[in-house]
Design an enzyme around this catalytic site. Structure first.
Site, PDB file in Angstrom:
ATOM      1  N   LYS A 115     119.181 -14.181  23.283  1.00 60.76           N
ATOM      2  CA  LYS A 115     118.367 -13.749  22.144  1.00 60.76           C
ATOM      3  C   LYS A 115     117.120 -14.622  22.031  1.00 60.76           C
ATOM      4  O   LYS A 115     117.221 -15.825  21.785  1.00 60.76           O
ATOM      5  CB  LYS A 115     119.156 -13.868  20.834  1.00 60.76           C
ATOM      6  CG  LYS A 115     118.382 -13.268  19.650  1.00 60.76           C
ATOM      7  CD  LYS A 115     118.855 -13.770  18.319  1.00 60.76           C
ATOM      8  CE  LYS A 115     118.059 -14.932  17.787  1.00 60.76           C
ATOM      9  NZ  LYS A 115     116.633 -14.678  17.516  1.00 60.76           N
ATOM     10  N   GLU A 169     120.163 -28.361  22.198  1.00 55.42           N
ATOM     11  CA  GLU A 169     118.891 -29.099  22.298  1.00 55.42           C
ATOM     12  C   GLU A 169     118.208 -28.910  20.954  1.00 55.42           C
ATOM     13  O   GLU A 169     117.725 -27.819  20.657  1.00 55.42           O
ATOM     14  CB  GLU A 169     117.997 -28.488  23.387  1.00 55.42           C
ATOM     15  CG  GLU A 169     118.573 -28.500  24.783  1.00 55.42           C
ATOM     16  CD  GLU A 169     118.467 -29.850  25.471  1.00 55.42           C
ATOM     17  OE1 GLU A 169     117.971 -30.801  24.849  1.00 55.42           O
ATOM     18  OE2 GLU A 169     118.903 -29.935  26.622  1.00 55.42           O
ATOM     19  N   CYS A 199     108.978 -29.967  21.198  1.00 56.31           N
ATOM     20  CA  CYS A 199     110.150 -30.683  20.664  1.00 56.31           C
ATOM     21  C   CYS A 199     110.072 -32.180  20.921  1.00 56.31           C
ATOM     22  O   CYS A 199     110.557 -32.964  20.133  1.00 56.31           O
ATOM     23  CB  CYS A 199     111.433 -30.094  21.220  1.00 56.31           C
ATOM     24  SG  CYS A 199     111.386 -29.962  22.993  1.00 56.31           S
ATOM     25  N   GLU A 239     110.553 -34.087  10.955  1.00 61.69           N
ATOM     26  CA  GLU A 239     109.759 -33.476  12.025  1.00 61.69           C
ATOM     27  C   GLU A 239     108.739 -32.506  11.408  1.00 61.69           C
ATOM     28  O   GLU A 239     109.079 -31.741  10.515  1.00 61.69           O
ATOM     29  CB  GLU A 239     110.742 -32.700  12.909  1.00 61.69           C
ATOM     30  CG  GLU A 239     110.139 -32.008  14.089  1.00 61.69           C
ATOM     31  CD  GLU A 239     111.189 -31.185  14.854  1.00 61.69           C
ATOM     32  OE1 GLU A 239     112.129 -30.661  14.242  1.00 61.69           O
ATOM     33  OE2 GLU A 239     111.035 -31.075  16.078  1.00 61.69           O
TER      34      GLU A 239
HETATM   35  P1  TAP Z   1     115.613 -22.384  14.539  1.00 64.57           P
HETATM   36  O1  TAP Z   1     115.232 -21.887  13.217  1.00 64.57           O
HETATM   37  O2  TAP Z   1     116.803 -23.248  14.655  1.00 64.57           O
HETATM   38  O3  TAP Z   1     115.786 -21.075  15.462  1.00 64.57           O
HETATM   39  C1  TAP Z   1     116.139 -21.158  16.816  1.00 64.57           C
HETATM   40  C2  TAP Z   1     116.834 -19.875  17.216  1.00 64.57           C
HETATM   41  O4  TAP Z   1     118.078 -19.775  16.512  1.00 64.57           O
HETATM   42  C3  TAP Z   1     116.037 -18.606  16.867  1.00 64.57           C
HETATM   43  O5  TAP Z   1     116.213 -17.685  17.901  1.00 64.57           O
HETATM   44  C4  TAP Z   1     116.724 -18.162  15.587  1.00 64.57           C
HETATM   45  O6  TAP Z   1     116.584 -16.791  15.298  1.00 64.57           O
HETATM   46  C5  TAP Z   1     118.162 -18.506  15.901  1.00 64.57           C
HETATM   47  N1  TAP Z   1     119.059 -18.567  14.742  1.00 64.57           N
HETATM   48  C6  TAP Z   1     118.730 -18.740  13.438  1.00 64.57           C
HETATM   49  N2  TAP Z   1     119.864 -18.713  12.665  1.00 64.57           N
HETATM   50  C7  TAP Z   1     120.903 -18.525  13.510  1.00 64.57           C
HETATM   51  C8  TAP Z   1     122.305 -18.393  13.334  1.00 64.57           C
HETATM   52  N3  TAP Z   1     122.887 -18.455  12.134  1.00 64.57           N
HETATM   53  N4  TAP Z   1     123.081 -18.210  14.411  1.00 64.57           N
HETATM   54  C9  TAP Z   1     122.541 -18.153  15.643  1.00 64.57           C
HETATM   55  N5  TAP Z   1     121.212 -18.232  15.872  1.00 64.57           N
HETATM   56  C10 TAP Z   1     120.395 -18.434  14.823  1.00 64.57           C
HETATM   57  O7  TAP Z   1     114.457 -23.193  15.237  1.00 64.57           O
HETATM   58  P2  TAP Z   1     112.957 -22.732  15.414  1.00 64.57           P
HETATM   59  O8  TAP Z   1     112.323 -22.827  14.099  1.00 64.57           O
HETATM   60  O9  TAP Z   1     112.897 -21.469  16.148  1.00 64.57           O
HETATM   61  O10 TAP Z   1     112.393 -23.856  16.416  1.00 64.57           O
HETATM   62  C11 TAP Z   1     111.977 -25.075  15.964  1.00 64.57           C
HETATM   63  C12 TAP Z   1     113.020 -26.150  16.185  1.00 64.57           C
HETATM   64  O11 TAP Z   1     113.488 -26.127  17.529  1.00 64.57           O
HETATM   65  C13 TAP Z   1     112.443 -27.521  15.993  1.00 64.57           C
HETATM   66  O12 TAP Z   1     113.334 -28.300  15.235  1.00 64.57           O
HETATM   67  C14 TAP Z   1     112.344 -28.090  17.397  1.00 64.57           C
HETATM   68  O13 TAP Z   1     112.395 -29.471  17.509  1.00 64.57           O
HETATM   69  C15 TAP Z   1     113.501 -27.433  18.067  1.00 64.57           C
HETATM   70  N6  TAP Z   1     113.272 -27.385  19.518  1.00 64.57           N
HETATM   71  C16 TAP Z   1     113.975 -28.241  20.269  1.00 64.57           C
HETATM   72  C17 TAP Z   1     113.786 -28.249  21.634  1.00 64.57           C
HETATM   73  C18 TAP Z   1     114.586 -29.183  22.471  1.00 64.57           C
HETATM   74  S1  TAP Z   1     114.549 -28.962  24.044  1.00 64.57           S
HETATM   75  N7  TAP Z   1     115.305 -30.121  21.945  1.00 64.57           N
HETATM   76  C19 TAP Z   1     112.874 -27.378  22.224  1.00 64.57           C
HETATM   77  C20 TAP Z   1     112.172 -26.524  21.411  1.00 64.57           C
HETATM   78  C21 TAP Z   1     112.386 -26.527  20.039  1.00 64.57           C
HETATM   79  P3  TAP Z   1     115.286 -16.181  14.536  1.00 64.57           P
HETATM   80  O14 TAP Z   1     114.504 -15.591  15.600  1.00 64.57           O
HETATM   81  O15 TAP Z   1     115.804 -15.173  13.578  1.00 64.57           O
HETATM   82  O16 TAP Z   1     114.627 -17.320  13.842  1.00 64.57           O
END
Ligand code: TAP
Length: 454
Positions: A149, A225, A259, A356
């Site tokens: 997804k 991650e 990230c 963050e």
């Molecule tokens: P999240 O809000 O955690 O979303 C990540 C993914 O999880 C999205 O596809 C989201 O769907 C999905 N999701 C949301 N609720 C869920 C649930 N209850 N069950 C399963 N999946 C669910 O993060 P974001 O805002 O997209 O990304 C930013 C964060 O990612 C930051 O904290 C960043 O540091 C972290 N990040 C970490 C890394 C590494 S490698 N450590 C790399 C990139 C980003 P939706 O599409 O509906 O939101």
């Protein structure tokens, strides 16, 4: 509005998992010779390369990444990742282990390393294709089938990728991409009883929730991650020019939606003012604009809610008493543009020192000259542990620090230098399990022990 994409429903997840299970257990993929699996993945990488300009354009339009970066990093590293893991397909092997070491010994024990089954992948929006590649490539190399997804706000390169897997000749059911809401589709994938492994990249709160769902549903293997607030330590004996240039990259790369972005810079007091002035001089030169324009340095933030978060984050910093040296506002032009921002005089207990931003906001704090252990203690005083960095010409000091920093990656006199062959992943609440490198394969394999008495 760029285009409209259908949202998957729960029944789509169930259909995808069912075909993925069939492809793994009884289909051509499950029976395929590992070398042929490798050739398919190489072919996919070649096709991605043939379509790299199209993929980079889609990524720039969809995520706001500037085209030049999208081509080199988002798409370029994705292609390299598939090639790297394609080479692993026929090199997955176990070991022979001496047990019951009596002589004569009538036992032989060996291990086999096997794929686990259907693998779920849930990814964020900052590097849509690259996050897909980091997980999917290792997963396919290990012999899994995949149900992935993408983030709701950036599904487009994942859909183009799905098309390329068909062109490459992957058998039906091996790669399934289902765009939809995390709370519905991501949730269903993480609690599906036929998904045996889940790879997640995203925020720490959602990661914790997913870990719970994986445990309660069927104790699925999970790797996380998560977020970061990576410290970058700049000493007065550094190469200042390099520390300025790389410090800028550590914060503003991919408009801060990175990230491993340096969430906090600790600058030794005697060079603090000089460092700050030089950084601000450079920030002023950054060209903000259309991500498709090849001369743009800084594109728009990914989506509206994220831009709003940046505005609020900076307002909080000002309220807390940090000094806003530059930026801090939305750019007055259409689109989700936010000014590259610099704060200094940031105290350790402030919100902006602890949380963050995931945006183009540099947070600078001073430390007293020579106070090595003091600054280390401050750098480690966080629940995150994704990355870290240090700039000093003193190698002994750099190695002393690299041993003590509590983070999955330490950069010395460089930053953002990730490579497909080097394991990548966090400590503490930045998660566990590695992407990239040989170690990533472990996340997608299980070890079976076979013992024979003869
Ligand atoms: P999240 O809000 O955690 O979303 C990540 C993914 O999880 C999205 O596809 C989201 O769907 C999905 N999701 C949301 N609720 C869920 C649930 N209850 N069950 C399963 N999946 C669910 O993060 P974001 O805002 O997209 O990304 C930013 C964060 O990612 C930051 O904290 C960043 O540091 C972290 N990040 C970490 C890394 C590494 S490698 N450590 C790399 C990139 C980003 P939706 O599409 O509906 O939101």
């Amino acid at each position: 509005v760029i285009c409209k994409v259908s949202l998957a429903q729960i029944s789509d997840v169930d259909r995808a998992v069912a075909v993925a299970k069939e492809a793994f257990e009884t289909g051509e993929w499950g029976r395929m010779n590992a070398r042929d699996r490798g050739r398919l993945i190489y072919r996919l990488a070649d096709l991605m390369e043939q379509h790299q300009e199209e993929l980079a354009t889609i990524e720039a339009i969809d995520s706001g990444a500037v085209y030049t970066l999208a081509l080199k990093t988002h798409v370029g590293m994705s292609i390299q990742t598939f090639r790297y893991f394609a080479g692993w397909c026929d090199k997955i092997q176990g070991s022979t282990i001496p047990i019951n070491q009596a002589r004569p010994n009538h036992n032989l024990t060996f291990t086999r390393r096997e794929p686990i089954g259907v693998c779920g992948i849930v990814i964020p929006w900052n590097y849509p294709l690259m996050m897909l590649a980091w997980k999917t490539a290792a997963c396919l190399a290990a012999g899994h089938t995949v149900v992935l997804k993408p983030a709701q706000v950036t599904p487009l390169t994942a859909l183009k990728f799905a098309e390329l897997t068909v062109k490459a000749g992957f058998p039906k059911g091996v790669v399934n991409i289902i765009p939809g809401a995390g709370s519905l589709i991501g949730q269903r994938i993480s609690e599906h009883p036929d998904v045996r492994k889940l790879g997640f990249t995203g925020s720490t709160p959602v990661g914790k929730h997913i870990m719970k769902s994986c445990a309660v549903s069927n104790v699925k293997k999970v790797s996380l991650e998560l977020g970061g607030k990576s410290p970058l330590l700049i000493f007065n004996d550094c190469n200042l020019h390099k520390a300025v240039r790389m410090g800028m990259g550590a914060v503003f790369f991919n408009k801060g939606e990175n990230c491993i972005a340096a969430g906090r810079l600790f600058v030794e007091e005697s060079i603090h003012d000089l460092y700050l002035n030089k950084v601000v001089e450079e920030v002023k030169k950054m060209k903000i604009g259309d991500p498709l324009d090849r001369s743009t340095d800084h594109g728009p933030q990914n989506h509206r809610a994220h831009l709003d978060k940046m505005v609020e984050y900076c307002a909080t910093g000002v309220q807390e008493g940090a000094t806003l040296v530059y930026g801090g506002k939305q750019v007055p032009r259409p689109g989700f543009f936010f000014e590259p921002t610099v704060f200094t005089d940031v105290q350790d207990d402030m919100f902006i020192a602890r949380e963050e931003s995931f945006g183009p906001i540099m947070i600078i704090s001073k430390f007293a000259d020579g106070d090595l252990d003091g600054v280390l203690k401050r750098a480690n005083n966080t629940e995150f542990g994704l990355a870290s960095g240090v700039f000093t010409q003193d190698l002994s000091k750099a190695l002393y620090i690299s041993e003590r920093l509590q983070a999955g990656t330490v950069f010395i006199n460089t930053y953002n230098k990730t490579d497909v062959a080097a394991p990548f992943g966090g400590f503490k609440q930045s998660g566990f399990g590695k992407d990239l490198g040989e170690e990533a394969l472990n996340e997608y394999l299980r070890t079976k022990t076979v013992t024979i008495e003869y």
